[in-house]
Write a protein that holds these residues in place. Structure first.
Motif, PDB file in Angstrom:
ATOM      1  N   LYS A  13       0.834  -1.201   0.000  1.00  0.00           N
ATOM      2  CA  LYS A  13       0.000   0.000   0.000  1.00  0.00           C
ATOM      3  C   LYS A  13       0.871   1.253   0.000  1.00  0.00           C
ATOM      4  O   LYS A  13       0.572   2.244  -0.686  1.00  0.00           O
ATOM      5  CB  LYS A  13      -0.922   0.007   1.211  1.00  0.00           C
ATOM      6  N   THR A  14       1.969   1.215   0.751  1.00  0.00           N
ATOM      7  CA  THR A  14       2.894   2.356   0.785  1.00  0.00           C
ATOM      8  C   THR A  14       3.482   2.615  -0.593  1.00  0.00           C
ATOM      9  O   THR A  14       3.579   3.767  -1.036  1.00  0.00           O
ATOM     10  CB  THR A  14       4.024   2.083   1.793  1.00  0.00           C
ATOM     11  N   GLN A  15       3.865   1.553  -1.287  1.00  0.00           N
ATOM     12  CA  GLN A  15       4.401   1.727  -2.638  1.00  0.00           C
ATOM     13  C   GLN A  15       3.348   2.307  -3.581  1.00  0.00           C
ATOM     14  O   GLN A  15       3.634   3.197  -4.391  1.00  0.00           O
ATOM     15  CB  GLN A  15       4.896   0.386  -3.182  1.00  0.00           C
ATOM     16  N   ALA A  16       2.117   1.785  -3.457  1.00  0.00           N
ATOM     17  CA  ALA A  16       1.038   2.295  -4.298  1.00  0.00           C
ATOM     18  C   ALA A  16       0.772   3.777  -4.029  1.00  0.00           C
ATOM     19  O   ALA A  16       0.532   4.565  -4.949  1.00  0.00           O
ATOM     20  CB  ALA A  16      -0.223   1.471  -4.078  1.00  0.00           C
ATOM     21  N   ASP A  17       0.833   4.175  -2.751  1.00  0.00           N
ATOM     22  CA  ASP A  17       0.631   5.583  -2.392  1.00  0.00           C
ATOM     23  C   ASP A  17       1.722   6.463  -2.996  1.00  0.00           C
ATOM     24  O   ASP A  17       1.445   7.574  -3.486  1.00  0.00           O
ATOM     25  CB  ASP A  17       0.614   5.742  -0.871  1.00  0.00           C
ATOM     26  N   LEU A  18       2.968   5.990  -2.978  1.00  0.00           N
ATOM     27  CA  LEU A  18       4.071   6.761  -3.553  1.00  0.00           C
ATOM     28  C   LEU A  18       3.878   6.945  -5.062  1.00  0.00           C
ATOM     29  O   LEU A  18       4.140   8.030  -5.607  1.00  0.00           O
ATOM     30  CB  LEU A  18       5.403   6.057  -3.272  1.00  0.00           C
ATOM     31  N   ALA A  42       0.184  12.426  -9.152  1.00  0.00           N
ATOM     32  CA  ALA A  42      -0.685  13.557  -8.841  1.00  0.00           C
ATOM     33  C   ALA A  42       0.051  14.893  -8.787  1.00  0.00           C
ATOM     34  O   ALA A  42      -0.532  15.942  -9.075  1.00  0.00           O
ATOM     35  CB  ALA A  42      -1.404  13.308  -7.518  1.00  0.00           C
ATOM     36  N   THR A  43       1.332  14.877  -8.453  1.00  0.00           N
ATOM     37  CA  THR A  43       2.054  16.138  -8.274  1.00  0.00           C
ATOM     38  C   THR A  43       2.477  16.744  -9.614  1.00  0.00           C
ATOM     39  O   THR A  43       2.737  16.032 -10.588  1.00  0.00           O
ATOM     40  CB  THR A  43       3.298  15.930  -7.390  1.00  0.00           C
ATOM     41  N   ARG A  44       2.540  18.062  -9.655  1.00  0.00           N
ATOM     42  CA  ARG A  44       2.996  18.771 -10.858  1.00  0.00           C
ATOM     43  C   ARG A  44       4.429  19.257 -10.689  1.00  0.00           C
ATOM     44  O   ARG A  44       5.027  19.762 -11.635  1.00  0.00           O
ATOM     45  CB  ARG A  44       2.069  19.963 -11.131  1.00  0.00           C
ATOM     46  N   ASN A  45       4.952  19.108  -9.492  1.00  0.00           N
ATOM     47  CA  ASN A  45       6.329  19.509  -9.215  1.00  0.00           C
ATOM     48  C   ASN A  45       7.269  18.385  -9.675  1.00  0.00           C
ATOM     49  O   ASN A  45       7.221  17.273  -9.176  1.00  0.00           O
ATOM     50  CB  ASN A  45       6.495  19.749  -7.708  1.00  0.00           C
ATOM     51  N   GLU A  46       8.110  18.711 -10.655  1.00  0.00           N
ATOM     52  CA  GLU A  46       8.988  17.693 -11.234  1.00  0.00           C
ATOM     53  C   GLU A  46       9.956  17.116 -10.206  1.00  0.00           C
ATOM     54  O   GLU A  46      10.251  15.917 -10.219  1.00  0.00           O
ATOM     55  CB  GLU A  46       9.772  18.284 -12.414  1.00  0.00           C
ATOM     56  N   GLU A  47      10.463  17.982  -9.343  1.00  0.00           N
ATOM     57  CA  GLU A  47      11.411  17.500  -8.333  1.00  0.00           C
ATOM     58  C   GLU A  47      10.731  16.537  -7.375  1.00  0.00           C
ATOM     59  O   GLU A  47      11.286  15.479  -7.025  1.00  0.00           O
ATOM     60  CB  GLU A  47      11.988  18.693  -7.571  1.00  0.00           C
ATOM     61  N   MET A  82      11.265  12.415  -6.777  1.00  0.00           N
ATOM     62  CA  MET A  82      11.487  11.895  -5.434  1.00  0.00           C
ATOM     63  C   MET A  82      10.515  10.752  -5.130  1.00  0.00           C
ATOM     64  O   MET A  82      10.910   9.692  -4.615  1.00  0.00           O
ATOM     65  CB  MET A  82      11.322  13.001  -4.397  1.00  0.00           C
ATOM     66  N   TYR A  83       9.233  10.944  -5.455  1.00  0.00           N
ATOM     67  CA  TYR A  83       8.239   9.906  -5.208  1.00  0.00           C
ATOM     68  C   TYR A  83       8.521   8.659  -6.042  1.00  0.00           C
ATOM     69  O   TYR A  83       8.381   7.519  -5.561  1.00  0.00           O
ATOM     70  CB  TYR A  83       6.832  10.433  -5.520  1.00  0.00           C
ATOM     71  N   GLU A  84       8.910   8.858  -7.301  1.00  0.00           N
ATOM     72  CA  GLU A  84       9.198   7.716  -8.174  1.00  0.00           C
ATOM     73  C   GLU A  84      10.401   6.926  -7.663  1.00  0.00           C
ATOM     74  O   GLU A  84      10.393   5.687  -7.667  1.00  0.00           O
ATOM     75  CB  GLU A  84       9.451   8.191  -9.600  1.00  0.00           C
ATOM     76  N   SER A 123      11.456   6.839  -4.547  1.00  0.00           N
ATOM     77  CA  SER A 123      11.050   6.184  -3.305  1.00  0.00           C
ATOM     78  C   SER A 123      10.193   4.953  -3.593  1.00  0.00           C
ATOM     79  O   SER A 123      10.315   3.920  -2.911  1.00  0.00           O
ATOM     80  CB  SER A 123      10.267   7.161  -2.419  1.00  0.00           C
ATOM     81  N   SER A 124       9.356   5.049  -4.622  1.00  0.00           N
ATOM     82  CA  SER A 124       8.521   3.910  -5.000  1.00  0.00           C
ATOM     83  C   SER A 124       9.378   2.750  -5.481  1.00  0.00           C
ATOM     84  O   SER A 124       9.122   1.585  -5.151  1.00  0.00           O
ATOM     85  CB  SER A 124       7.534   4.322  -6.090  1.00  0.00           C
ATOM     86  N   GLN A 125      10.414   3.044  -6.260  1.00  0.00           N
ATOM     87  CA  GLN A 125      11.308   1.994  -6.748  1.00  0.00           C
ATOM     88  C   GLN A 125      12.069   1.341  -5.587  1.00  0.00           C
ATOM     89  O   GLN A 125      12.270   0.122  -5.555  1.00  0.00           O
ATOM     90  CB  GLN A 125      12.281   2.574  -7.765  1.00  0.00           C
ATOM     91  N   GLU A 126      12.513   2.172  -4.654  1.00  0.00           N
ATOM     92  CA  GLU A 126      13.216   1.629  -3.492  1.00  0.00           C
ATOM     93  C   GLU A 126      12.287   0.744  -2.664  1.00  0.00           C
ATOM     94  O   GLU A 126      12.694  -0.309  -2.160  1.00  0.00           O
ATOM     95  CB  GLU A 126      13.766   2.770  -2.639  1.00  0.00           C
ATOM     96  N   MET A 127      11.035   1.188  -2.524  1.00  0.00           N
ATOM     97  CA  MET A 127      10.073   0.391  -1.778  1.00  0.00           C
ATOM     98  C   MET A 127       9.793  -0.936  -2.489  1.00  0.00           C
ATOM     99  O   MET A 127       9.665  -1.989  -1.846  1.00  0.00           O
ATOM    100  CB  MET A 127       8.768   1.166  -1.599  1.00  0.00           C
ATOM    101  N   ALA A 128       9.747  -0.919  -3.820  1.00  0.00           N
ATOM    102  CA  ALA A 128       9.536  -2.150  -4.588  1.00  0.00           C
ATOM    103  C   ALA A 128      10.691  -3.120  -4.359  1.00  0.00           C
ATOM    104  O   ALA A 128      10.490  -4.336  -4.244  1.00  0.00           O
ATOM    105  CB  ALA A 128       9.394  -1.820  -6.075  1.00  0.00           C
ATOM    106  N   SER A 129      11.904  -2.570  -4.278  1.00  0.00           N
ATOM    107  CA  SER A 129      13.073  -3.417  -4.017  1.00  0.00           C
ATOM    108  C   SER A 129      12.995  -4.040  -2.626  1.00  0.00           C
ATOM    109  O   SER A 129      13.322  -5.219  -2.443  1.00  0.00           O
ATOM    110  CB  SER A 129      14.346  -2.587  -4.155  1.00  0.00           C
ATOM    111  N   VAL A 130      12.544  -3.247  -1.645  1.00  0.00           N
ATOM    112  CA  VAL A 130      12.387  -3.757  -0.278  1.00  0.00           C
ATOM    113  C   VAL A 130      11.347  -4.866  -0.244  1.00  0.00           C
ATOM    114  O   VAL A 130      11.547  -5.915   0.387  1.00  0.00           O
ATOM    115  CB  VAL A 130      11.996  -2.617   0.678  1.00  0.00           C
TER     116      VAL A 130
END
Length: 286
Positions: free
Chosen positions: A245-250, A256-261, A265-267, A269-276
């Motif tokens: 669920k945490t990965q899905a939220d990331l 949803a965000t329009r801020n590229e930075e 960061m979210y992408e 973090s999502s990849q790191e969470m997928a690795s975990v």
């Protein structure tokens, strides 16, 4: 002094001496008897019985005999530790009984082992077909060690390239309705945690025959009344679901965000969470 008291005293002395001698000779005397150790064990026991009950015999002579039967094997064992030839002389060596699915009849005769006895030992190792065996070796202690052919060996996680983890011994935290504080402390828990977990499944400590906690802090309960069904622990499943669920939220935040930075960061973090999640899945599904 009455004869029965003399026998009692002599028996106690022989028992203590026999215990000390066998302790010094080591646990191998119990678990892996060779021919030499088998003879030694019988003789020491016979001597102990003799000096215990034969009140007319000289007690000291019996003690000397036991010491001789103790010291010689001890010296032999020390020599065997340093010399392979000595080990083979006193302990023998393993002998191949089955090779590539074929029984070696000559080796059976050398070990004075019948085919029925060989098959019986194989069945004791859950092997029922000789053709499935790559090697079967008769060890010096009489045990049969079996190596199955590659195609007949049990499948393991390694076979499929699946990572696995070493399991940690579960701790028994309740026995016969009594809470055991030391095992709880060993895994970093306390009575409050245990009481809360039992309340979740609607069980009181007095009704628990046995309760164990594994390395993932999952509580397994066995009640006195076997007719009462206890829910299976869900700690692993809940943790895995929370991580997913945490990965899905990331991923949702990244979309949803329009801020590229922030998006990057979210992408990341999502990849790191997928690795975990990938690394923990074998543990949490086991």
């Amino acid at each position: 002094m009455p004869d029965w008291s003399v026998i009692a005293i002599r028996s106690l002395g022989a028992l203590i001496m026999l215990f000390l001698l066998t302790r010094i000779l080591g646990k191998k005397q119990i678990s892996q008897l060779t021919f030499f150790e088998y003879i030694l064990g019988i003789t020491l026991g016979d001597l102990a019985g003799f000096i215990s009950t034969d009140i007319e015999a000289n007690y000291l002579h019996g003690v000397v005999a036991m010491l001789v039967w103790f010291l010689i094997p001890l010296v032999v064992e020390l020599l065997a530790l340093k010399s392979k030839k000595m080990r083979q002389l006193f302990e023998g060596s393993g002998r191949v009984m089955v090779k590539e699915g074929k029984v070696l009849e000559d080796n059976l005769k050398k070990e004075r082992l019948s085919l029925d006895e060989l098959l019986e030992q194989m069945r004791g190792k859950n092997v029922f077909n000789v053709a499935d065996v790559e090697f079967a070796v008769m060890e010096t202690n009489g045990e049969l060690s079996i190596l199955l052919k590659k195609e007949n060996q049990p499948l393991t996680p390694k076979t499929f390239g699946i990572k696995s983890v070493n399991e940690v011994e579960p701790q028994t935290v309740v026995m016969d309705g009594d809470i055991l504080d030391e095992p709880l402390a060993t895994i970093g828990l306390n009575r409050g945690w245990l009481t809360t977990e039992l309340e979740k499944i609607g069980v009181s400590v007095e009704n628990v025959f046995l309760a164990q906690v594994d390395a993932y802090q999952q509580l397994y309960v066995d009640l006195y009344d076997d007719k009462i069904k206890v829910p299976a622990p869900q700690g692993k499943a809940l943790l895995l679901a929370t991580l997913k669920k945490t990965q899905a939220d990331l991923e949702l935040f990244a979309a949803a965000t329009r801020n590229e930075e922030a998006k990057l960061m979210y992408e990341r973090s999502s990849q790191e969470m997928a690795s975990v999640i990938d690394s923990l899945t074998p543990m949490l599904r086991g």
